[in-house]
Design a protein around this motif. Structure first.
Motif, PDB file in Angstrom:
ATOM      1  N   ALA A 238       0.838  -1.204   0.000  1.00 26.06           N
ATOM      2  CA  ALA A 238       0.000   0.000   0.000  1.00 26.06           C
ATOM      3  C   ALA A 238       0.875   1.257   0.000  1.00 26.06           C
ATOM      4  O   ALA A 238       0.447   2.328  -0.407  1.00 26.06           O
ATOM      5  N   GLU A 239       2.114   1.107   0.467  1.00 25.17           N
ATOM      6  CA  GLU A 239       3.078   2.214   0.512  1.00 25.17           C
ATOM      7  C   GLU A 239       4.389   1.707  -0.063  1.00 25.17           C
ATOM      8  O   GLU A 239       4.933   0.723   0.447  1.00 25.17           O
ATOM      9  N   PHE A 240       4.846   2.325  -1.116  1.00 29.88           N
ATOM     10  CA  PHE A 240       6.094   1.876  -1.733  1.00 29.88           C
ATOM     11  C   PHE A 240       6.817   3.077  -2.325  1.00 29.88           C
ATOM     12  O   PHE A 240       6.248   4.153  -2.447  1.00 29.88           O
ATOM     13  N   TRP A 241       8.067   2.887  -2.679  1.00 34.32           N
ATOM     14  CA  TRP A 241       8.877   4.001  -3.178  1.00 34.32           C
ATOM     15  C   TRP A 241       9.032   3.903  -4.685  1.00 34.32           C
ATOM     16  O   TRP A 241       9.191   2.809  -5.233  1.00 34.32           O
ATOM     17  N   MET A 242       8.963   5.048  -5.328  1.00 32.40           N
ATOM     18  CA  MET A 242       9.083   5.065  -6.779  1.00 32.40           C
ATOM     19  C   MET A 242      10.123   6.068  -7.221  1.00 32.40           C
ATOM     20  O   MET A 242      10.302   7.100  -6.584  1.00 32.40           O
ATOM     21  N   ILE A 243      10.739   5.735  -8.326  1.00 37.25           N
ATOM     22  CA  ILE A 243      11.680   6.646  -8.979  1.00 37.25           C
ATOM     23  C   ILE A 243      11.075   7.005 -10.329  1.00 37.25           C
ATOM     24  O   ILE A 243      10.721   6.106 -11.102  1.00 37.25           O
ATOM     25  N   GLU A 244      10.933   8.304 -10.594  1.00 46.83           N
ATOM     26  CA  GLU A 244      10.311   8.716 -11.841  1.00 46.83           C
ATOM     27  C   GLU A 244      11.130   9.786 -12.557  1.00 46.83           C
ATOM     28  O   GLU A 244      10.970  10.971 -12.295  1.00 46.83           O
ATOM     29  N   PHE A 449      10.658   0.858  -6.740  1.00 47.39           N
ATOM     30  CA  PHE A 449      11.935   0.602  -6.068  1.00 47.39           C
ATOM     31  C   PHE A 449      11.969  -0.781  -5.426  1.00 47.39           C
ATOM     32  O   PHE A 449      12.961  -1.510  -5.543  1.00 47.39           O
ATOM     33  N   GLU A 450      10.898  -1.154  -4.738  1.00 52.74           N
ATOM     34  CA  GLU A 450      10.895  -2.440  -4.039  1.00 52.74           C
ATOM     35  C   GLU A 450      11.009  -3.622  -5.016  1.00 52.74           C
ATOM     36  O   GLU A 450      11.623  -4.640  -4.696  1.00 52.74           O
ATOM     37  N   ARG A 451      10.420  -3.489  -6.195  1.00 51.81           N
ATOM     38  CA  ARG A 451      10.565  -4.576  -7.176  1.00 51.81           C
ATOM     39  C   ARG A 451      12.031  -4.719  -7.589  1.00 51.81           C
ATOM     40  O   ARG A 451      12.522  -5.817  -7.778  1.00 51.81           O
ATOM     41  N   MET A 452      12.703  -3.569  -7.712  1.00 55.65           N
ATOM     42  CA  MET A 452      14.132  -3.638  -8.065  1.00 55.65           C
ATOM     43  C   MET A 452      14.939  -4.261  -6.919  1.00 55.65           C
ATOM     44  O   MET A 452      15.861  -5.047  -7.168  1.00 55.65           O
ATOM     45  N   VAL A 453      14.583  -3.914  -5.681  1.00 59.15           N
ATOM     46  CA  VAL A 453      15.297  -4.508  -4.542  1.00 59.15           C
ATOM     47  C   VAL A 453      15.039  -6.019  -4.517  1.00 59.15           C
ATOM     48  O   VAL A 453      15.955  -6.815  -4.272  1.00 59.15           O
ATOM     49  N   GLN A 454      13.800  -6.406  -4.813  1.00 54.40           N
ATOM     50  CA  GLN A 454      13.505  -7.848  -4.893  1.00 54.40           C
ATOM     51  C   GLN A 454      14.393  -8.529  -5.920  1.00 54.40           C
ATOM     52  O   GLN A 454      14.965  -9.582  -5.672  1.00 54.40           O
TER      53      GLN A 454
END
Lengths: 477, 477
Positions: A238-244, A449-454
């Motif tokens: 529900a809360e995640f970090w994004m780079i745009e 971001f979290e998908r990249m960390v995964q």
């Protein structure tokens, strides 16, 4: 006596020096060998104590999790597994950790168990390694953009605009929760709320980033974004970090070039800077996969996968080509897909994306030129009148990791689109202004971001790559 | 033909080369000289067009704010004010900007006027410079901590814990705004809300950062924080960014050392990397101050002030000493302070802090060892039983820029404090766990990012150093 972090000490190895280290006990065996860790590195420092000289009370307090200050001489190690160790002369106990109640004992804990102890789980090797890699990835992202002349821009978190439509939003309010003020029509009177209007948590900083790109040229955001969607999966937060990033004068081709170069660069950074943590995480993953059936195991180890991304070109495939491939694929013909691809225009599901990436092309794929109907209003319409200059970067095991587009820069076309979709254009007056005054081709994308960390850490559940995950029914800590 | 940013072009000066630049027209004079800017630098690139060869329609479209692509040869400039210029061979108009309606004309606009046009104000020299400095400061902060072995940690934005008590909070909810579900007692039934409990926007990531410091040793946060306080001043935002380092095994003295070294380092970074923007902002400030009475003007220019901070030690003064100085000060004796300092224990107001910094010590000041009563529950109690190991860094013109403390690491003392203050300790079980398991001395502080940007850029109103300020009654864009 000089104080060192364990990372510094293991790098510099000032053998013969008197040194001080602080840290937490990982293990203590034979009343003699303390494995001490201070979080600076995955490696423990072996500290050898002489139990005959040590106060009995102190000795009893040296248990897994207790915090110690150890002074002594750094010597070459006689034992296996480390090149140096400390011959402890003094041991000070900062704080104890009762073995009866301290949950993080030196044994295997399930990831589910540790999620309940999110404030302590980062004391395990796995989570400490994940969070160090996360930190390095974040810095790699900033470094990449700053070196390339991008300016970091903070998009607003609380937004009065809900026009982006990327997902369900959380309301932000100071009104009385039980009895909000009502207006004459009996609706909630948001003019009495803190901001004098209804406000929500942002789902994306893109629209605001565009305003900055059209002034500073190249900008990027890196901030939290939110979705109030009831998705209780291992892929959603529900809360995640994004780079745009958003770049004036970039077309879709330049946007794809940027995305590929960017992703390769940040993975290269962690390969260079997080060797030890990645090696540990690779071992963890191999271990985890032993319990899986052969068919579900990865073909590549973690490090192989990361190197593969860095060393190979991403395959660029139009949506139309992808549909052809999928339509003629075995799982489609044999109806193994949950959603059978029948015709052009179908939205691609995770199963299709994974087929393309993992089975068909066996490399990261950039899909582009999607049907306008399944993409957002702000994407640049192609000359064919039915596709838009969208792109998605698809990764093995992860699916969509980047979504972006060239933006519609033509005022009339954008206005028509907004009208067709029934979006309130009063909300978007400032966004439309960008097309009124000095408009130009521009493009950007969003990286979760979290998908990249995964991807970089091999963690299967997105809740395990962010310190305090927020998901339906869960906002502990 | 190679495409350049204007910054690159002015740095490399490839005289004689055919080049392409994209940007926006700042001014166009004599139908011949275009000052083009692409946001990469404060400097414009002069592009010389031959109006006799240029299409009449194109010529008319070259107005302030229009977006152009210019191809031509880079030559040494004949005119003053620039060393190189482009002899334009081709001009392509990406987008026009009607002089009748485009608000950002080449004249002086008031900061108030520009705040209403926050999506366009970054096209002015002042805001572009401020936002480039902001970006550089953010990167300086990451670079500093990463080089020093800190790990970047994302504290949660939505929090279920409201125990920190740093200020009023915004509620985050998905419940029906008008008719929320009620429980059997007639209260709002938050168990039906998205997270199954009442949630708010964070006021600080400190408590969560402590959990990470007690595992990774040295961490920092850099994220948005929120205050639902009705403070309509030039110093307050409802949404602002904070940096919160937290270090295991650091005491208050080490904490002060860290704060001072950190602040000097990031200011040194912008002095090195933002010379042109700072020079411009210094000029702007001098200009602005011309309209002020002599007494209100700064004694130092912007650059002098930044260099002063870097080159001088911060004065460390205990609260008790500060109270003595204030009690005996002229404004106190002559009752010029709004709040007269009468006895030890008084909370310091902005006027007192500014007196200490600007009149008495004439340098940045670190105040420490405050009365326990006026500080937060988590600060380490001194042996005197009445003061805590708190510290505030005070800056000229800004007041408090950093607030921090050594944290109370003793379980019993902390529990007593929580009980005395009537805080619900069930909310803090995880925070107390840090004192149960492997507790140790640790310290940290918070830096308000926008205050630092204000200091570095000389901007007087905090609304002018963040892209889209959120304040009472205002959440536009």
């Amino acid at each position: 006596m000089k104080s060192y972090s364990i990372k510094e000490l293991l790098e510099k190895q000032p053998v013969g020096d008197s040194v001080v280290v602080n840290g937490w006990v990982k293990t203590f065996r034979s009343n003699r060998f303390i494995a001490l860790n201070d979080g600076s590195t995955i490696h423990n420092l072996q500290c050898v104590v002489d139990f005959e000289k040590l106060d009995e009370t102190v000795l009893k307090q040296i248990t897994t999790g207790s915090a110690l200050k150890i002074s002594g001489t750094l010597v070459e190690s006689q034992g296996k597994g480390q090149s140096v160790e400390i011959q402890a002369e003094d041991v000070f106990v900062h704080g104890t950790a009762d073995p009866e109640t301290y949950p993080i004992q030196p044994k295997k804990h399930s990831l589910e168990f540790l999620r309940e102890k999110a404030h302590l789980r980062v004391r395990t090797n796995t989570f400490a390694a994940v969070m160090r890699v996360r930190s390095a990835l974040a810095f790699a992202i900033h470094s990449y953009f700053q070196q390339k002349g991008f300016y970091y821009m903070h998009a607003p978190i609380i937004t009065g605009s809900d026009a982006e439509g990327a997902g369900e939003m959380f309301r932000v309010t100071s009104l009385d929760a039980k009895k909000p003020p009502l207006d004459e029509n009996g609706n909630v009177d948001y003019s009495e709320d803190f901001f004098g209007k209804e406000t929500n948590l942002t789902v994306s900083g893109q629209l605001e980033a565009e305003t900055y790109a059209m002034a500073l040229g190249k900008v990027y955001t890196f901030g939290p974004t939110f979705r109030a969607e009831n998705s209780n999966t291992s892929r959603h937060l529900a809360e995640f970090w994004m780079i745009e990033p958003e770049v004036a004068f970039n077309d879709l081709a330049a946007n794809m070039d940027l995305a590929e170069d960017f992703i390769k660069s940040i993975i290269r950074y962690v390969l260079e800077h997080c060797k030890d943590d990645l090696q540990f995480l690779e071992g963890r993953l191999l271990d985890e996969e032993k319990s899986k059936p052969q068919a579900e195991r990865s073909e590549m180890t973690l490090l192989e996968k990361l190197r593969f991304v860095v060393e190979n070109n991403f395959k660029r495939v139009s949506y139309t080509e992808a549909i052809d491939i999928l339509r003629n694929s075995n799982p489609n013909k044999k109806k193994k897909f949950q959603y059978i691809i029948e015709e052009w225009g179908a939205d691609l599901q995770s199963e299709h994306e994974r087929f393309l990436v993992e089975k068909h092309f066996k490399c990261p794929v950039i899909l582009f030129d999607y049907p306008a109907k399944i993409k957002a209003f702000y994407m640049r319409l192609n000359e064919d009148g039915k596709t838009v200059r969208a792109m998605d970067v698809l990764f093995p095991g992860i699916g969509e990791i980047v979504g972006g587009s060239q933006r519609e820069e033509r005022l009339e076309v954008l206005q028509q689109k907004i009208k067709d979709l029934g979006i309130d254009d009063k909300e978007l007056w400032w966004y439309l202004d960008l097309r009124r005054f000095g408009t130009a081709v521009h493009s950007g994308f969003g990286l979760g971001f979290e998908r990249m960390v995964q991807f970089a850490t091999g963690m299967g559940n997105i809740r395990d790559v962010i310190p305090y995950p927020r998901t339906p029914q869960n906002a502990e800590f």
